[in-house]
Structures are given as C-alpha cells and as structure tokens.
Design a protein around this motif. Sequence first.
Motif, PDB file in Angstrom:
ATOM      1  N   MET A 153      51.919 140.579  63.979  1.00  0.00           N
ATOM      2  CA  MET A 153      50.605 140.462  64.183  1.00  0.00           C
ATOM      3  C   MET A 153      49.853 140.453  65.416  1.00  0.00           C
ATOM      4  O   MET A 153      49.131 140.845  65.935  1.00  0.00           O
ATOM      5  CB  MET A 153      49.989 139.266  63.419  1.00  0.00           C
ATOM      6  CG  MET A 153      48.405 138.975  63.206  1.00  0.00           C
ATOM      7  SD  MET A 153      47.695 140.156  62.243  1.00  0.00           S
ATOM      8  CE  MET A 153      48.171 139.566  60.468  1.00  0.00           C
TER       9      MET A 153
ATOM     10  N   ASP B  32      40.232 142.583  61.537  1.00  0.00           N
ATOM     11  CA  ASP B  32      40.459 142.277  60.101  1.00  0.00           C
ATOM     12  C   ASP B  32      39.910 143.377  59.217  1.00  0.00           C
ATOM     13  O   ASP B  32      40.591 143.513  58.020  1.00  0.00           O
ATOM     14  CB  ASP B  32      39.551 141.021  59.877  1.00  0.00           C
ATOM     15  CG  ASP B  32      40.391 139.742  60.406  1.00  0.00           C
ATOM     16  OD1 ASP B  32      41.472 139.702  60.432  1.00  0.00           O
ATOM     17  OD2 ASP B  32      39.643 138.682  60.428  1.00  0.00           O
TER      18      ASP B  32
ATOM     19  N   LEU C  89      42.754 146.125  59.268  1.00  0.00           N
ATOM     20  CA  LEU C  89      43.626 145.621  58.167  1.00  0.00           C
ATOM     21  C   LEU C  89      43.429 145.663  56.623  1.00  0.00           C
ATOM     22  O   LEU C  89      43.946 146.139  55.832  1.00  0.00           O
ATOM     23  CB  LEU C  89      44.129 144.205  58.621  1.00  0.00           C
ATOM     24  CG  LEU C  89      45.054 144.022  59.834  1.00  0.00           C
ATOM     25  CD1 LEU C  89      45.253 142.533  60.128  1.00  0.00           C
ATOM     26  CD2 LEU C  89      46.453 144.923  59.381  1.00  0.00           C
TER      27      LEU C  89
ATOM     28  N   GLU D 277      45.524 147.893  54.052  1.00  0.00           N
ATOM     29  CA  GLU D 277      45.975 147.224  52.834  1.00  0.00           C
ATOM     30  C   GLU D 277      45.371 147.831  51.736  1.00  0.00           C
ATOM     31  O   GLU D 277      46.169 148.117  50.645  1.00  0.00           O
ATOM     32  CB  GLU D 277      45.856 145.664  53.059  1.00  0.00           C
ATOM     33  CG  GLU D 277      46.530 145.171  53.963  1.00  0.00           C
ATOM     34  CD  GLU D 277      46.395 143.434  53.972  1.00  0.00           C
ATOM     35  OE1 GLU D 277      47.400 142.814  53.686  1.00  0.00           O
ATOM     36  OE2 GLU D 277      45.307 143.020  54.305  1.00  0.00           O
TER      37      GLU D 277
ATOM     38  N   CYS E  76      49.905 149.377  54.647  1.00  0.00           N
ATOM     39  CA  CYS E  76      50.485 148.058  55.205  1.00  0.00           C
ATOM     40  C   CYS E  76      50.373 146.943  54.394  1.00  0.00           C
ATOM     41  O   CYS E  76      49.519 146.927  53.651  1.00  0.00           O
ATOM     42  CB  CYS E  76      50.081 147.913  56.728  1.00  0.00           C
ATOM     43  SG  CYS E  76      48.504 147.162  56.792  1.00  0.00           S
ATOM     44  N   TYR E  77      51.182 146.027  54.526  1.00  0.00           N
ATOM     45  CA  TYR E  77      51.050 144.606  53.659  1.00  0.00           C
ATOM     46  C   TYR E  77      51.463 143.622  54.797  1.00  0.00           C
ATOM     47  O   TYR E  77      52.336 143.582  55.329  1.00  0.00           O
ATOM     48  CB  TYR E  77      52.045 144.790  52.602  1.00  0.00           C
ATOM     49  CG  TYR E  77      51.948 145.592  51.629  1.00  0.00           C
ATOM     50  CD1 TYR E  77      51.247 145.778  50.471  1.00  0.00           C
ATOM     51  CD2 TYR E  77      52.712 146.995  51.872  1.00  0.00           C
ATOM     52  CE1 TYR E  77      51.256 146.935  49.875  1.00  0.00           C
ATOM     53  CE2 TYR E  77      52.776 148.069  50.922  1.00  0.00           C
ATOM     54  CZ  TYR E  77      51.813 148.009  49.996  1.00  0.00           C
ATOM     55  OH  TYR E  77      51.872 149.062  49.059  1.00  0.00           O
ATOM     56  N   ARG E  78      50.389 142.352  54.582  1.00  0.00           N
ATOM     57  CA  ARG E  78      51.068 141.149  55.351  1.00  0.00           C
ATOM     58  C   ARG E  78      51.850 140.346  54.712  1.00  0.00           C
ATOM     59  O   ARG E  78      51.582 140.152  53.412  1.00  0.00           O
ATOM     60  CB  ARG E  78      49.546 140.495  55.549  1.00  0.00           C
ATOM     61  CG  ARG E  78      48.568 141.142  56.494  1.00  0.00           C
ATOM     62  CD  ARG E  78      47.265 140.173  56.599  1.00  0.00           C
ATOM     63  NE  ARG E  78      46.003 140.870  56.373  1.00  0.00           N
ATOM     64  CZ  ARG E  78      44.871 140.774  56.842  1.00  0.00           C
ATOM     65  NH1 ARG E  78      44.839 139.737  57.670  1.00  0.00           N
ATOM     66  NH2 ARG E  78      44.192 141.387  56.693  1.00  0.00           N
TER      67      ARG E  78
ATOM     68  N   GLU F  65      53.593 135.866  61.932  1.00  0.00           N
ATOM     69  CA  GLU F  65      52.974 136.776  60.674  1.00  0.00           C
ATOM     70  C   GLU F  65      53.284 138.247  60.922  1.00  0.00           C
ATOM     71  O   GLU F  65      53.340 138.670  62.184  1.00  0.00           O
ATOM     72  CB  GLU F  65      51.578 136.527  60.711  1.00  0.00           C
ATOM     73  CG  GLU F  65      50.900 137.327  59.539  1.00  0.00           C
ATOM     74  CD  GLU F  65      49.456 136.860  59.159  1.00  0.00           C
ATOM     75  OE1 GLU F  65      49.009 137.432  58.272  1.00  0.00           O
ATOM     76  OE2 GLU F  65      49.011 136.054  60.046  1.00  0.00           O
TER      77      GLU F  65
ATOM     78  N   ILE G  95      53.724 142.086  59.477  1.00  0.00           N
ATOM     79  CA  ILE G  95      53.011 143.236  58.637  1.00  0.00           C
ATOM     80  C   ILE G  95      54.109 144.470  58.347  1.00  0.00           C
ATOM     81  O   ILE G  95      54.782 144.542  59.434  1.00  0.00           O
ATOM     82  CB  ILE G  95      51.909 143.750  59.502  1.00  0.00           C
ATOM     83  CG1 ILE G  95      50.843 142.591  59.715  1.00  0.00           C
ATOM     84  CG2 ILE G  95      51.332 144.958  58.656  1.00  0.00           C
ATOM     85  CD1 ILE G  95      49.757 143.273  60.806  1.00  0.00           C
TER      86      ILE G  95
END
Length: 527
Positions: free
Chosen positions: A454, A470, A473, A477, A482-484, A501, A503
């Motif tokens: 991140m 934000d 992202l 998502e 992508c995925y956190r 964090e 991603i």
Amino acid sequence: NLPQIPPEIGKLTALTSLNFEHNRISILPPEIGNLSNLVHLVLDHNAITLIPPEIQNLTCLRLLGLGHNKLDWLPCQLGDLRNLSAVDLEKNPLQTIPEEIVRSGTENLLAYLRELKHARVPWNRMKLIFVGQECVGKTSLVRCFTSNVTIKSKKDFFVSRGNQSVIAAANGDTVATDGIEMAEWVAQLKIQIDASGRRRGKILRNLDAEESKSSLNLDSDSPNNPNSSVTLRFTAWDFAGQETYYPTHQFFLSRRAIYLLVFKLTDEASSRVEYWLKTVQSRAAMGSVILVGTHLDNKLCTPAFVADMHKTLDQKYAKRFPIVKAMMAVSCRTGKGIDELKETLCNLALDERPIAMKVPLSYKLLASLVEKEKEAKPIIKFSTLEGMGLSCGIAKDNISAAAEFFHEVGLVIHFGGDQALREWVVTDAQYLAKVMSSVITLKHQFAKDGLLKMSSLPHIWRFFHKHNYDLHLAILEKFDLCYRLGSIKVEGITKTGDDEEIILVPSLLPSEPSETIQRYWPTSFSD
C-alpha cells in the motif's frame, strides 16, 4: 384477426379499458384520441408501425401495451401523459430511442420524449475500439486514422500520444501499448443515396484538432438526410494486446461500438482472432466488427494470397460470429487500403445506432459540457453531472438515463448499478485507463509476483490526486483487478519484522507460484 381498428372507435368516449392484443393491426387511427377516459390500452402482438400524436389526449391513461409490434419510433406527445405509469415496448425495432432509455423505465422514457419534443439533433459520435494481439499493428493503424501519416522512413521516430511517446519501428510496428490509449478521429462526409436506397457516405476530408473541437457544436445536417454533409466523430480506443492487460478490458468494451479486430495477414494463426471475436461477442453482442489484416506490403501478400485469406476467414467465422461485417487488408507503412477501410467504417457507422438516430438537444449540450469538464476534473460527483444536466434543460428524472446513454457511447464511465460507485462519474476514460495501467503493468516492479505494498501507491499514482486513491482502489476491487489482503508480513516484500498492508494483483501473479507465494499460499490443501 382484425387488420385495423375502425375510426368509429372514437365515439365510445366512456370506455376505460380497451384490449386489441393478438391481431394484425398496423396503424392506430387518430380517432383513438377521443377516448379521454381510457385508463388501459392493450395493443401487444400486432403489426403496428404508427402511433398517432392524438394519443396525447388520453390524459387518464395509466397502462399502454405496445409489446411485439413494428414500431421504429414513438411520438413525442406520448411524453405529455403524466398519469402513464407503465409502457410495454418489448420486441419493437425502435430506432429513434436509445435502448438504455427504454430499459430504464417508463418515467425516464416519458421524460426523454418530452426532451425530444422540444429539440432534436443528430448524434454523430461513436466509439471505435482496436483489439487484437500485441505487435500486430494496432497502434500504427490508429495513427493512420488520427494523424494522416504512414510509416515510410526506415529510421525509428517518435509519435506523440498524450503524455507519453510511442516508438514506431522501421517495419511499421510500434512498441507494445501499455494498457489503453485513446485518440480522436473526425471525418466529414457527403451523404448520397445509392441505387438500392441505402445512405452511403463519401469522405470529403479529415478534420484537424482545431476543427474537431468545433465538431462538438450542433451539426445542422443529419446522416438521415440525402445530399447533406455530416461530421462523424470517432473516439479510437487502442487496447493493449498482452494477456496481462485483459482483465482491464471489461471496463471499456461497449455494446454501442465498432470494433477493428487487427491481425497480421502473414500470421493469422497466431493472432488469436477467434479469442477476440468470442470476447467481443460475449460483451458486445450489438457491436460490429471489421477484421483488419495488416502488413499488406509484405511480399507474401499477393492479391491471390489476400483473396484466399478472405475466403478462409469467411469460412471460419462468418456464420459463427454475425457481428463480423467486413474484412479488409491494409499496410500502415504504404497507406494501401487505409482510405478504403475508413470509408467502409464510416458507412458501417451510418447504419448503426446511435449514429442513425436523433437525441434531445439538451443531451448534446450536456455532452459538450462534459468534454470541457474532463480537462480539469476527470472524475466528478454524480450530483455535479446532475447540475450540469439541469442547466442544459434535462429533467432531473432523466439525468440517470442520460448518464447511462453517455456510458454506452463512451463519453463517460458511470457505474450506475453499483451502490458504492454510482455517485461518481469518470469524464475522462483515458484517466481511468492510466490508473489501471499504472498498477497492472510490466514497466515497474512495485507489484512483484502480484503483491503490491500500500505504501507504494504514492509512487505509482504520483501524478494523481491523493484524495482519489480510495476511489481508485474501490473501482479496481469492484472488478476483481486487485484485493486488499490487510496488514501482513511478507518476506521479500515488506521490511523484516514489519507488518504492512498488501494488495494482491491477480493478473501479475507469476505463471508458476514463486517461493514467496508458496510460503503464504500453499498450492495443495488437505481436506
């Protein structure tokens, strides 16, 4: 089995319900307007081609059934029926009303018709999407459209493409496109009627950058008028052909677009033509495709070779993929076949919606405002678009339908069906493409093995406003790009002893699991 409704029907002024479904009626008599107490009018499953403007007198009407007829237009006066709450238009060949408006419900449909009643102008913009494998000549072909030059020098040279340069190689190719690049092509046509009665266009000239800006203004001539001069404006989208970028394409494939599927004439087998046809047909069944074979200047591409290739492609794809409308052969180096391709493209566009229809003047005014807005604000709130629409005279209850129409024709990107994202409107699609290509790219190692810190985002997105991170992202998502993963410690990615964090970027995962991936996500699991 009635072939018509007698005009005497107008004498039954006390009627509140009338059902003529499953007959052979082709025209609704104007006397129908005398039935001012009518609440339900059911005309489904007929052959009706005309609704008289007198329908505006049915002020008590609440339900109107017109499904399964032959209507290609609706009278604007229908929009004046404020009590009308349900209109069935299923299975009608409507040409003057965007499908998005019809699908958005009766309220939006009536609002659209009210707008159309006041002023109508031709919609002359269309999305032009170049797809195909990497290094087949897509970017060179885009340049032939947008800059009116061909590649003739044996030396490498630079061609400006927005904020970056693309290297053009001596063989007529360019280096692989990173993500998606966009450009504008504007052509002025002379409309003529051929022997079969079809509207055909002859390109008079290509417009330069300054002239193309004026094409945003309200063209007085319509593509539907014979012997008129019209301007067609195409937004060309150059899709990267590398497999890494395939997940990003879903954002930009539109039903209302013309696709140029580019392949090498000398290597059709490796160009994955069938894959791209399946991709387009699954996501854009209403689109049209022109197969474009490049490198016509290759000595192997004799007239006999090209004729055999045309026959082979026709046998392989014509019946299975009805979206294929033509096959052309060109050379980006010599320019051979380029003019013929441009003219074929323009004539195909003249037969397509939305080019073949008119929209409310207010829609075109709003389109012009959006074009200006994107220069300073590539992402705006929906409430901002709503205010712009109201200033153009669009009714508030029709702005959502206008946004959906603009989304389909490629003017904006609006995720109207998503509760979390619907409040945002992307006015500059190139901006969103760059957001994606800055993450899903082969040009840097920030997302090594598909794992991105991140803390690396400020480096990757240094040219974007931080307050939009934000949102970026959330969009990535939403479409599984992508995925956190949360705060974890990954050896080789995060600092020793620190959690950070992470991603996950699936399309950048290695084909074989790396040591790092295997350590945290084993390839086999016990029951």
